[in-house]
Design an enzyme around this catalytic site. Structure first.
Site, mmCIF file in Angstrom:
data_model
loop_
_atom_site.group_PDB
_atom_site.id
_atom_site.type_symbol
_atom_site.label_atom_id
_atom_site.label_comp_id
_atom_site.label_asym_id
_atom_site.label_seq_id
_atom_site.Cartn_x
_atom_site.Cartn_y
_atom_site.Cartn_z
ATOM 1 N N TYR A 198 74.059 -37.279 -27.739
ATOM 2 C CA TYR A 198 75.077 -38.060 -27.029
ATOM 3 C C TYR A 198 74.628 -39.515 -26.930
ATOM 4 C CZ TYR A 198 72.025 -38.001 -22.892
ATOM 5 O OH TYR A 198 70.969 -38.166 -22.027
ATOM 6 N N CYS A 199 75.594 -40.386 -26.622
ATOM 7 C CA CYS A 199 75.317 -41.803 -26.350
ATOM 8 C C CYS A 199 76.414 -42.302 -25.413
ATOM 9 C CB CYS A 199 75.238 -42.618 -27.637
ATOM 10 S SG CYS A 199 76.739 -42.554 -28.647
ATOM 11 N N THR A 200 76.590 -43.598 -25.300
ATOM 12 C CA THR A 200 77.540 -44.148 -24.324
ATOM 13 C C THR A 200 78.990 -43.833 -24.668
ATOM 14 O OG1 THR A 200 76.017 -45.967 -23.885
ATOM 15 C CG2 THR A 200 78.288 -46.235 -23.125
#
Length: 455
Positions: A198-200
Site C-alpha cells: 500500500y501507499c498514500t
C-alpha cells in the site's frame, strides 16, 4: 497563451479567502503512454487555469500524477478536462480525508522523466502489468492470512506517523530505495508468500506491484486507491480501520488524521507527537516532528543554530543562505544530528500507539482560545516590520498573540510594543493599522490572533 503562474502564493491565498468558495483537495494518477508530454502539459495548464484549479502535477511518457485543489463548483468541469483523454475516462479522484481551502496556492504542471522515480533502467519492465487490486474490505480480510507479507511503500517520515498494523516500513527517504531492499529481504518467498502493499494514493504500489511481478513474485496484491480511498471506504461501510495514526500528505497540511492513535514522538523532547513542521529557518527548511511546547520554545526551529539565524535581520539571513541548496537537499527529511529523539527504526519494528486524549493529559496545558483580530497588510523587508489591519476586538501591549498562515506556519510571542497608524500606542482597535517588529517574514494571507488563556 499563458503557461505559467502570475500570482504569488500570498496573492492567491488572499483571492481564495475573498472569494469564499469551498475547494476540494484531491489526487489522481494514471499510467499510460503519452507521446508528447510537453504538449500534454501545456494543454492541461491552460484548461485548469480557466477553472481556477491549483496543485502539483507531474507528467511523463509513462503517465500523470497529480495532487490538486479545485473549487467545488468546478469539480465536474475539471473531471471533464481529464476524461477528454481516452486513458483517463472513468478515472478515480481520491478526495482528501481532511479539506483545506489553502492546501495549494499555485498551479504547477511539470514534465519529468517518470511520474514516480524508481531508479530502474530495464526496457523489458512493463509498468502496466500490475498486481491484483483490493478494496478496503478485501484488504482487511487478507491481513488475517498468515501467508501475507504487508509492505508500506512510502518513505520513513510518512510511515513514522501512521501505518497499517504489522506492516514492514522501510527506513528510506525515497521510493526507489524501497524496491531493492524489499526484493532482497523476500527473495526466498516468491512462491510461498502473498505480497500485499500500500501507499498514500496507489501510484507507488501500482509501480511496485508491477516491479515485483517482473522479479518473479507470483502472488502480488495492492490496496486500490491507497490509504485515502481505504479511509473513505472504511467510513462509508463501517469497517474497522487497520490503519493507525496519521496519513502524511504532500501539501501544507503535512498530514490528515485517520485514527486518534499517536505512534510517533517529538524529535526534540521525545513526547508523543505526530505534527510535522518545516524548520522556520528558510535556509534549512528541515521536515521534522515538533510538539507545541518545543515549537514555542524553539520558535519552529530544528536546532539552536537555526534559532540564532532567524533572530538576525532578514538581510543578514539572506546573505547566510545565499548560494545554499534548499533544505530538503541539504538534509534528509526528518534526519539531522540536532534531532535527539528521531529514532532509526527496524523495518519490522512494532510501535505502541498513544491516544490523542492521553497526550493532551500528559501536556496538562491550560485551555486557551484564539481570537482572530487582524489580517496581514504588508511586510517592510528592510526594517523587518509587519503591518496588520485590525478587524475586530482590541489589542494591548503585553498581549500574547499568534501569527498563522499557510507559508508562515504559527509564530507565538508577547506583543511588547507597537505603533498604530504610525504612532506609538498602548492599544489598537478595529480598523487600525498596527505595525511591530518581527524576526520573520509575514504574508498577506497571515492572520493575527489574540491568545486568551482560561483556567
Amino acid at each position: 497563451m499563458q503557461l505559467y503562474n502570475t500570482l504569488s502564493a500570498e496573492q492567491r491565498a488572499q483571492l481564495i479567502e475573498e472569494a469564499g468558495q469551498n475547494r476540494i483537495t484531491l489526487s489522481f494518477y494514471q499510467y499510460a503512454k503519452i507521446q508528447d508530454p510537453q504538449q500534454f502539459r501545456n494543454d492541461l495548464f491552460l484548461a485548469w487555469s480557466k477553472l481556477d484549479a491549483l496543485g502539483r502535477t507531474y507528467v511523463a511518457h509513462e503517465g500523470i500524477n497529480a495532487q490538486m485543489s479545485v473549487p467545488a463548483e468546478n469539480l465536474e468541469a475539471f473531471r471533464e478536462t481529464l476524461e477528454a483523454y481516452d486513458f483517463m475516462k472513468g478515472i478515480r479522484l481520491n478526495v482528501a480525508v481532511e479539506q483545506d481551502d489553502l492546501s495549494f496556492l499555485k498551479l504547477t504542471v511539470k514534465v519529468r522523466n517518470k511520474i514516480v522515480a524508481d531508479g530502474l533502467d530495464d526496457a523489458t519492465f512493463d509498468v502496466t502489468n500490475k498486481g491484483i487490486h483490493l478494496n478496503a474490505k478485501e484488504f482487511n480480510e487478507m491481513l488475517n492470512d498468515p501467508d501475507v507479507v504487508l509492505v508500506d511503500f512510502r518513505n520513513h517520515y510518512e510511515s513514522e506517523v501512521g501505518h497499517f498494523t504489522g506492516a514492514i516500513t522501510p527506513d528510506v527517504d525515497t521510493f526507489r530505495e524501497s524496491l531493492p531492499i524489499i526484493n532482497e529481504q523476500l527473495q526466498d518467498h516468491k512462491q510461498n508468500k502473498k505480497l500485499l502493499m500500500y501507499c498514500t494514493g496507489g501510484i507507488r504500489c501500482e509501480k511496485a506491484s508491477a516491479y515485483f511481478k517482473h522479479q518473479g513474485f507470483e502472488n502480488v496484491f495492492q490496496l486500490e486507491g491507497g490509504i485515502i480511498e481505504y479511509t473513505r471506504q472504511v467510513k462509508a461501510e463501517g469497517l474497522e480501520s487497520k490503519f493507525i495514526g496519521k496519513n502524511f500528505v504532500f501539501d501544507h497540511r503535512l498530514g490528515e488524521r485517520i485514527t486518534d492513535d499517536i505512534i510517533a514522538n517529538c524529535h526534540q523532547c521525545g513526547k508523543p507527537c505526530d505534527t510535522h513542521v518545516n524548520c522556520a529557518n528558510e535556509g534549512c527548511h528541515l521536515l521534522f516532528i515538533q510538539c507545541d511546547e518545543c515549537h514555542e520554545q524553539m520558535h519552529g526551529c530544528c536546532s539552536n543554530e537555526c534559532l540564532d539565524i532567524i533572530q538576525l535581520p532578514i538581510e543578514e539571513q539572506k546573505v547566510i543562505r545565499k548560494g545554499l541548496q534548499k533544505g530538503n537537499l541539504i538534509f534528509k527529511k526528518g534526519k539531522s544530528d540536532a534531532l535527539k529523539f528521531k529514532k532509526e527504526r527496524n523495518v519490522f519494528e512494532e510501535v505502541i500507539p498513544v491516544k490523542v486524549a492521553i497526550v493532551t493529559e500528559i501536556r496538562k496545558k491550560k485551555h486557551e482560545r484564539k481570537i482572530l483580530v487582524g489580517h496581514g497588510a504588508h511586510y517592510f523587508t528592510k526594517a523587518s516590520v509587519a503591518q496588520f489591519t485590525i478587524t475586530n476586538s482590541e489589542l494591548k501591549a503585553g498581549d500574547e498573540v499568534l501569527i498563522a498562515g499557510p507559508s508562515t506556519g504559527e509564530e507565538r510571542f508577547v506583543l511588547e510594543a507597537f505603533k498604530v497608524n504610525g504612532k506609538d500606542a498602548e492599544t489598537a482597535k478595529a480598523d487600525d493599522k498596527i505595525t511591530f517588529a518581527v524576526p520573520f517574514r509575514i504574508r498577506l494571507s497571515d492572520k493575527l490572533y489574540l491568545i486568551k488563556k482560561e483556567n
